[in-house]
Design a protein around this motif. Structure first.
Motif, PDB file in Angstrom:
ATOM      1  N   ASP A  53      -2.757  60.071  19.054  1.00  0.00           N
ATOM      2  CA  ASP A  53      -2.056  61.107  18.297  1.00  0.00           C
ATOM      3  C   ASP A  53      -1.045  60.392  17.416  1.00  0.00           C
ATOM      4  N   GLN A  56       2.850  61.337  17.884  1.00  0.00           N
ATOM      5  CA  GLN A  56       3.374  60.855  19.169  1.00  0.00           C
ATOM      6  C   GLN A  56       3.391  59.335  19.216  1.00  0.00           C
ATOM      7  N   GLU A  59       6.442  58.049  17.478  1.00  0.00           N
ATOM      8  CA  GLU A  59       7.630  58.320  18.295  1.00  0.00           C
ATOM      9  C   GLU A  59       7.731  57.324  19.450  1.00  0.00           C
ATOM     10  N   ARG A  97       3.773  58.357  28.533  1.00  0.00           N
ATOM     11  CA  ARG A  97       3.728  59.559  27.700  1.00  0.00           C
ATOM     12  C   ARG A  97       2.484  60.374  28.040  1.00  0.00           C
TER      13      ARG A  97
END
Length: 194
Positions: A53, A56, A59, A97
Motif C-alpha cells: 500500500d 502506508q 508513512e 503494521r
C-alpha cells in the motif's frame, strides 16, 4: 577533440554508512541527511514489498527513518552492517503494521458480530416478552373477577395486601385467600411448576 569517458570510473566516495550512523548517534543532523539519502529508497522498497500500500508504505518508511535517528546509539557494528540494521528495522516495522491492521480488522469484525448478536438478542427478548405478556393476559381472563382484581391491584399496581383489602372493602384474610387462589390458578395456567 573528443572527450574521453571512462566507464566504471570511480567517483570520490562519501562517508561510509556505518560512519554516518555513528555520527547520527552523536546527534549530527548533517550525517542523518546523508543516511537518509543513502537508505530512504531501499527502506521504502522493503516496506512496500511487505505492505503493498503506497500511502502506508511511505508513512512506515518515515517512521523507520525517525527510528534510525532516535536509536542510532543502539546500533552495533559488530553485529552487522548499518544498511542491514536499518533494513531490518524497516522490515520489522512493516510487519508490525500488517499485524496491527489485521488485529484492527479482527476487532472490527468481532465488534460487528457482537452488534449483530445483540440486535438479534434484543429482538428475541422483545418477542419472548410479548408472548409471555399475552400468556399472562390470557391466564388472567381465566380467574374470577375478585381474584383478577386482587392480583391486578397487588402485582400490577404494587399495592400491599392491606391496601387491596381497603380498596375492595374486604377483610384482609379474604384478600389473602383470593390472591393465593388466583396465583395458584395463574401458575397452573402458565404451566409453571411450584
Amino acid at each position: 577533440m573528443k572527450e574521453v569517458v571512462h566507464i566504471g570510473a570511480r567517483t570520490v566516495p562519501g562517508p561510509d554508512l556505518q560512519e554516518l550512523v555513528a555520527r547520527v548517534a552523536q546527534g549530527d543532523q548533517k550525517a542523518f541527511s546523508g543516511v537518509y539519502d543513502v537508505v530512504a529508497g531501499p527502506v521504502l522498497g522493503v516496506v512496500r514489498a511487505v505492505l503493498r500500500d503506497h500511502a502506508q508504505s511511505e508513512e512506515v518508511a518515515q517512521d523507520v527513518l525517525l527510528e534510525v535517528w532516535r536509536t542510532a546509539p543502539r546500533y552495533r557494528p559488530d553485529v552487522g552492517t548499518a544498511r542491514n540494521w536499518i533494513l531490518t528495522l524497516a522490515h520489522r516495522r512493516a510487519v508490525d503494521r500488517v499485524r496491527s491492521v489485521e488485529a484492527s480488522a479482527a476487532r472490527d469484525h468481532k465488534a460487528a458480530m457482537l452488534a449483530r448478536a445483540r440486535d438479534f438478542d434484543e429482538v428475541s427478548e422483545q418477542v419472548e416478552t410479548r408472548i409471555e405478556h399475552e400468556q399472562v393476559r390470557r391466564c388472567l381472563r381465566t380467574l374470577t373477577e375478585v381474584q383478577r382484581q386482587s392480583v391486578t391491584l397487588a402485582y400490577y399496581r404494587g399495592l400491599t395486601y392491606r391496601q387491596v383489602a381497603e380498596l375492595l372493602s374486604l377483610p384482609l384474610g379474604t384478600v389473602k385467600t383470593r390472591l393465593r387462589d388466583g396465583l395458584i390458578r395463574l401458575r397452573d395456567c402458565l404451566g409453571v411448576s411450584a
